[in-house]
Design an enzyme around this catalytic site. Structure first.
Site, PDB file in Angstrom:
ATOM      1  N   ASN A 164       0.886  -1.167   0.000  1.00 45.67           N
ATOM      2  CA  ASN A 164       0.000   0.000   0.000  1.00 45.67           C
ATOM      3  C   ASN A 164       0.922   1.214   0.000  1.00 45.67           C
ATOM      4  O   ASN A 164       1.451   1.582   1.044  1.00 45.67           O
ATOM      5  CB  ASN A 164      -0.894  -0.027   1.250  1.00 45.67           C
TER       6      ASN A 164
ATOM      7  N   LYS B  42       0.277   4.238  -0.409  1.00 47.83           N
ATOM      8  CA  LYS B  42      -0.311   5.480   0.123  1.00 47.83           C
ATOM      9  C   LYS B  42       0.037   6.641  -0.810  1.00 47.83           C
ATOM     10  O   LYS B  42       0.163   6.430  -2.011  1.00 47.83           O
ATOM     11  CB  LYS B  42       0.143   5.712   1.566  1.00 47.83           C
TER      12      LYS B  42
ATOM     13  N   HIS C 294      -9.524   1.495   4.498  1.00 43.42           N
ATOM     14  CA  HIS C 294      -8.261   1.667   5.225  1.00 43.42           C
ATOM     15  C   HIS C 294      -8.489   2.616   6.399  1.00 43.42           C
ATOM     16  O   HIS C 294      -9.264   3.570   6.299  1.00 43.42           O
ATOM     17  CB  HIS C 294      -7.174   2.215   4.293  1.00 43.42           C
TER      18      HIS C 294
ATOM     19  N   GLU D  20      -5.697  -4.685  10.498  1.00 41.88           N
ATOM     20  CA  GLU D  20      -4.669  -3.667  10.715  1.00 41.88           C
ATOM     21  C   GLU D  20      -4.960  -2.899  11.999  1.00 41.88           C
ATOM     22  O   GLU D  20      -5.765  -1.963  11.993  1.00 41.88           O
ATOM     23  CB  GLU D  20      -4.645  -2.685   9.539  1.00 41.88           C
TER      24      GLU D  20
ATOM     25  N   GLY E  36       2.287   2.448  10.608  1.00 46.14           N
ATOM     26  CA  GLY E  36       3.248   3.531  10.424  1.00 46.14           C
ATOM     27  C   GLY E  36       3.948   3.963  11.712  1.00 46.14           C
ATOM     28  O   GLY E  36       4.612   4.992  11.746  1.00 46.14           O
TER      29      GLY E  36
ATOM     30  N   SER F  19       3.172  -1.977  10.336  1.00 45.41           N
ATOM     31  CA  SER F  19       4.624  -2.069  10.559  1.00 45.41           C
ATOM     32  C   SER F  19       5.175  -3.471  10.313  1.00 45.41           C
ATOM     33  O   SER F  19       6.124  -3.885  10.975  1.00 45.41           O
ATOM     34  CB  SER F  19       4.994  -1.562  11.959  1.00 45.41           C
TER      35      SER F  19
HETATM   36  P1  PGA Z   1       2.669   0.354   7.596  1.00 45.14           P
HETATM   37  O1  PGA Z   1       1.222   0.580   6.900  1.00 45.14           O
HETATM   38  O2  PGA Z   1       3.189  -0.950   7.063  1.00 45.14           O
HETATM   39  O3  PGA Z   1       3.482   1.540   7.147  1.00 45.14           O
HETATM   40  O4  PGA Z   1       2.433   0.321   9.052  1.00 45.14           O
HETATM   41  C1  PGA Z   1       0.346  -0.490   6.704  1.00 45.14           C
HETATM   42  C2  PGA Z   1      -0.949   0.016   6.121  1.00 45.14           C
HETATM   43  O5  PGA Z   1      -1.374   1.120   6.474  1.00 45.14           O
HETATM   44  O6  PGA Z   1      -1.582  -0.662   5.293  1.00 45.14           O
END
Ligand code: PGA
Length: 250
Positions: free
Chosen positions: A9, A11, A95, A167, A173, A212
């Site tokens: 993803n 983003k 999301h 999630e 993040g 993460s």
């Molecule tokens: P991250 O994001 O791996 O940076 O924590 C995961 C997501 O939001 O799908």
């Protein structure tokens, strides 16, 4: 056996040149990925570039969101048919960033799921609790509510055609990952809830972990019985890291 699915993803990250470098790197290392289904979810405007660069590869791609509307006066929105026009296979729905920053509630997310499914896209439905909810002991209740909204809207059979991403919002993040056992417990709860409706669907639906996940922790997480892949944010922006996760998935 459920085929693990690793999806990046991205983003709102990248540029045309970053994406070319990233995809060149991923394509070059895909020979070491044996068992996993691999996909990337790109910002809309880069989807044509991604489609061109992934043409003829086994890597799928998709969008990060879609409109519930088919067409018309909806400034700034992108429809399911537009995603399909550029050969997208997947679309992320619900999301946590859409839920919290853009006010998408369970009803809207369920409609998005329905529209994506009806169009022939594979929805990746994100669910998960905030830190406050986890500390308040309502993790299962929150996940159940978010999942129930979709089951009520489309029926359990159609949930069986999608992918679920658990999630925990506090892990996204932040560099804080759920422990494999914490994640497994929620995944098992989600699968149990699906099983109450339909055992076949529960057995087949892939439930990704997201939050993460990285090259260092992927193997342990993916080894858990009910974790069937990952939805990867930050670590999907570096070919080496993303490939390490894909390889860890099999
Ligand atoms: P991250 O994001 O791996 O940076 O924590 C995961 C997501 O939001 O799908």
């Amino acid at each position: 056996m459920r085929k693990p699915i690793i999806a990046g993803n991205w983003k709102m990250n990248g540029s045309r040149s970053d994406i070319k470098t990233l995809l060149d790197g991923i394509k070059a290392g895909m020979g070491d990925v044996n068992a996993a289904e691999v996909a990337v979810c790109a910002p809309y405007i880069y989807i044509p570039d991604v489609a061109e660069q992934l043409n003829g590869t086994a890597i799928g791609f998709g969008g990060q969101n879609l409109s519930t509307e088919a067409k018309g006066a909806f400034t700034g929105e992108i429809s399911a048919s537009m995603l399909l026009d550029f050969s997208c296979k997947y679309v992320i729905v619900g999301h946590s960033e859409r839920r919290t920053l853009y006010g998408e509630d369970d009803t809207l997310v369920a409609k998005k799921y329905a529209v994506a499914h009806a169009a022939g896209l594979v929805p990746i439905l994100c669910i998960g609790e905030t830190l406050e909810e986890r500390e308040g002991g309502v993790t299962e209740e929150v996940c159940a509510r978010q999942l129930k909204a979709v089951i009520d809207e489309v029926g359990i059979g159609k949930v069986g055609d999608g992918v679920i991403a658990y999630e925990p919002v506090w892990a996204i993040g932040t560099g804080k990952t759920a422990t494999p056992q914490q994640a497994q417990d929620v995944h098992a709860f989600i699968r149990g809830m699906l099983a109450e409706h339909d055992q076949g669907v529960a057995d087949k639906v892939r439930i990704q972990y997201g939050g993460s996940m990285n090259a260092g922790n992927a193997k342990e997480l993916l080894a858990m019985a009910d974790i069937d892949g990952g939805l990867i944010g930050g670590a999907s922006l570096k070919a080496e890291d993303f490939l390490a996760i894909c390889t860890a998935a099999g």
